[in-house]
Enzyme design. Structure first.
Site, short mmCIF file in Angstrom:
data_model
loop_
_atom_site.label_atom_id
_atom_site.label_comp_id
_atom_site.label_asym_id
_atom_site.label_seq_id
_atom_site.Cartn_x
_atom_site.Cartn_y
_atom_site.Cartn_z
N ASP A 107 0.86 5.16 1.92
CA ASP A 107 0.21 5.77 3.08
C ASP A 107 -0.61 6.99 2.64
O ASP A 107 -0.20 7.72 1.75
CB ASP A 107 1.26 6.19 4.12
CG ASP A 107 1.88 4.98 4.79
OD1 ASP A 107 1.33 3.86 4.68
OD2 ASP A 107 2.94 5.14 5.44
N HIS A 160 0.85 -1.19 0.00
CA HIS A 160 0.00 0.00 0.00
C HIS A 160 0.88 1.24 0.00
O HIS A 160 2.09 1.15 0.23
CB HIS A 160 -0.90 0.01 1.25
CG HIS A 160 -0.13 0.15 2.52
ND1 HIS A 160 0.56 -0.89 3.11
CD2 HIS A 160 0.12 1.23 3.32
CE1 HIS A 160 1.17 -0.49 4.20
NE2 HIS A 160 0.93 0.80 4.35
N ARG A 165 7.84 -8.94 15.44
CA ARG A 165 8.25 -7.61 15.01
C ARG A 165 7.21 -6.58 15.44
O ARG A 165 6.00 -6.85 15.41
CB ARG A 165 8.39 -7.59 13.49
CG ARG A 165 8.76 -6.25 12.92
CD ARG A 165 9.23 -6.35 11.47
NE ARG A 165 9.57 -5.04 11.00
CZ ARG A 165 8.71 -4.21 10.40
NH1 ARG A 165 7.48 -4.59 10.16
NH2 ARG A 165 9.09 -3.01 10.03
N HIS A 211 4.81 0.09 -0.14
CA HIS A 211 5.57 -0.69 0.84
C HIS A 211 4.68 -1.76 1.43
O HIS A 211 3.45 -1.71 1.31
CB HIS A 211 6.16 0.22 1.92
CG HIS A 211 5.14 1.07 2.63
ND1 HIS A 211 4.58 2.20 2.07
CD2 HIS A 211 4.56 0.95 3.85
CE1 HIS A 211 3.72 2.75 2.91
NE2 HIS A 211 3.68 1.99 4.01
O1 AKG Z 1 5.34 -2.26 9.94
C1 AKG Z 1 5.82 -1.70 8.98
O2 AKG Z 1 7.02 -1.73 8.71
C2 AKG Z 1 4.94 -0.95 8.03
C3 AKG Z 1 3.74 -0.33 8.69
C4 AKG Z 1 2.94 0.46 7.73
O3 AKG Z 1 3.20 0.49 6.56
C5 AKG Z 1 1.78 1.24 8.18
O4 AKG Z 1 1.41 1.18 9.37
O5 AKG Z 1 1.20 1.96 7.33
FE FE2 Z 2 2.22 2.10 5.55
#
Ligand code: AKG
Ligand code: FE2
Length: 356
Positions: free
Chosen positions: A231, A229, A297, A287
């Site tokens: 952001d 996606h 994680r 990403h």
């Molecule tokens: O956890 C991650 O590395 C990405 C999180 C992410 O892309 C988000 O919360 O929009």
């Molecule tokens: Fe994100």
């Protein structure tokens, strides 16, 4: 149209069933509901081999503005060091995240996000766009976390709220600083931004904090932590614990590049609203997050956007006869609503007919 961020999803509720919320701790085998076929849509690229890897910018470098701007143009993502956020604060945030996600599943659901709400515990909101569920859980904070924290820890909610509030305050300062670096790289000065304050500050900006948890997974090659996606922000500042998982798709590159966790570094992503504001000069970055077989994680994404009810459109200074506006202006709420309907096609729905 809604006018408050917390109302952005009123018209597009997401109904996830309670059985979708897995008790990840107790699962030994990935169920069909969480098995993905297309994890390898693009190959994974060796991070170091990917044209030097994701840029790392030292904010104390006299050339920081140029470096940040170049990273936004070419990658849409970079890591920052010497950002001024104390390590102890990052550790405190991580500890509170662990404390939250290690609660029993049914306990966490006491603070569940409502189908048409924005804050609270739940699966990724984008889950509704995919046939399979993701191997992650999240907690979204917009405004004060106190109500949900009370549901989680009736007798001991203040330590969570204090850590969050301090973190958000620190992020706000950093995000403002980053915005001016990013805009400065486009030749934008403080007077050029209508929603900058009288002293050029961005103090009325809106923001949210998204805590993500990716439990260890018995079959990480067939599951997805968070699907690809962009952001819906101007900028996102991401803290990741010392476990890799974040991957970006560099424009023109042949595959997913890992953003390696660096001690004390923070990751910055270009979001869709900066893509619009810069008239496409800083493209938002695709990403995703993949998961591990043995390691849990955690990440915390600070979601930084414009002030409420402020229309974000291509900056006038970037436009001329050869550079017409490529996007229609939109408020953050309107954009969130569009994203909730169209997901990865949201940006395209705002394109003007100009083709340059
Ligand atoms: O956890 C991650 O590395 C990405 C999180 C992410 O892309 C988000 O919360 O929009
Ligand atoms: Fe994100």
């Amino acid at each position: 149209m809604p006018s408050r961020l917390s109302d952005a999803f009123r018209e597009v509720p997401v109904h996830l069933r309670s059985k979708d919320h897995l008790d990840f701790e107790s699962i030994r085998e990935v169920p069909d509901s969480h098995t993905w076929q297309d994890v390898d849509d693009y190959p994974s690229v060796d991070a170091a081999a990917a044209v030097g890897g994701v840029p790392v910018v030292d904010l104390n470098d006299p050339n920081a503005m140029k470096l940040v701007s170049h990273a936004c143009e070419t990658w849409g993502v970079f890591q920052i060091v010497n950002h001024g956020v104390p390590m102890t604060l990052l550790q405190a945030l991580e500890a509170q995240g662990r404390r939250l996600f290690s609660l029993p599943a049914e306990h966490k659901l006491k603070a569940a996000r409502l189908p048409d709400g924005i804050s609270g515990y739940g699966l990724a909101r984008i889950s509704s766009f995919f046939p399979k569920l993701m191997w992650s859980e999240g907690f979204t904070i917009v405004g004060s976390p106190i109500e949900h924290a009370r549901q989680l820890w009736p007798d001991d909610y203040t330590q969570f709220c204090e850590a969050i509030e301090e973190y958000v305050k620190e992020m706000k300062g950093l995000a403002g600083k980053l915005m001016w670096l990013v805009l400065g790289g486009l030749g934008i000065t403080k007077g050029d931004l209508k929603w900058g304050g009288s002293k050029g500050e961005l103090k009325e900006a809106s923001a949210g904090l998204q805590l993500n948890s990716y439990p260890a997974c018995p079959n990480p090659n067939r599951t997805m932590g968070l699907a690809a996606h962009t952001d819906s922000t101007l900028l996102t500042i991401l803290y990741q614990n010392n476990t890799s998982g974040l991957q970006v798709l560099k424009d023109g590159s042949t595959g997913w590049v890992t953003v390696p966790p660096l001690p004390e570094a923070l990751v910055v992503n270009v979001g869709d609203l900066l893509h619009i504001l810069s008239n496409g000069k800083y493209p938002s970055v695709f990403h995703r997050a993949v998961v591990h077989q043995t390691r849990h994680r955690l990440s915390a994404a600070y979601l930084y956007g414009p002030p409420q009810n402020t229309k974000v459109g291509p900056l006038e200074k970037l436009l001329d006869i050869n550079n017409p506006p490529l996007y229609k202006p939109v408020t953050w709420n309107e954009y969130l609503e569009t994203k909730a309907k169209h997901f990865n096609k949201a940006l395209a729905t705002l394109r003007t007919t100009s083709t340059t």
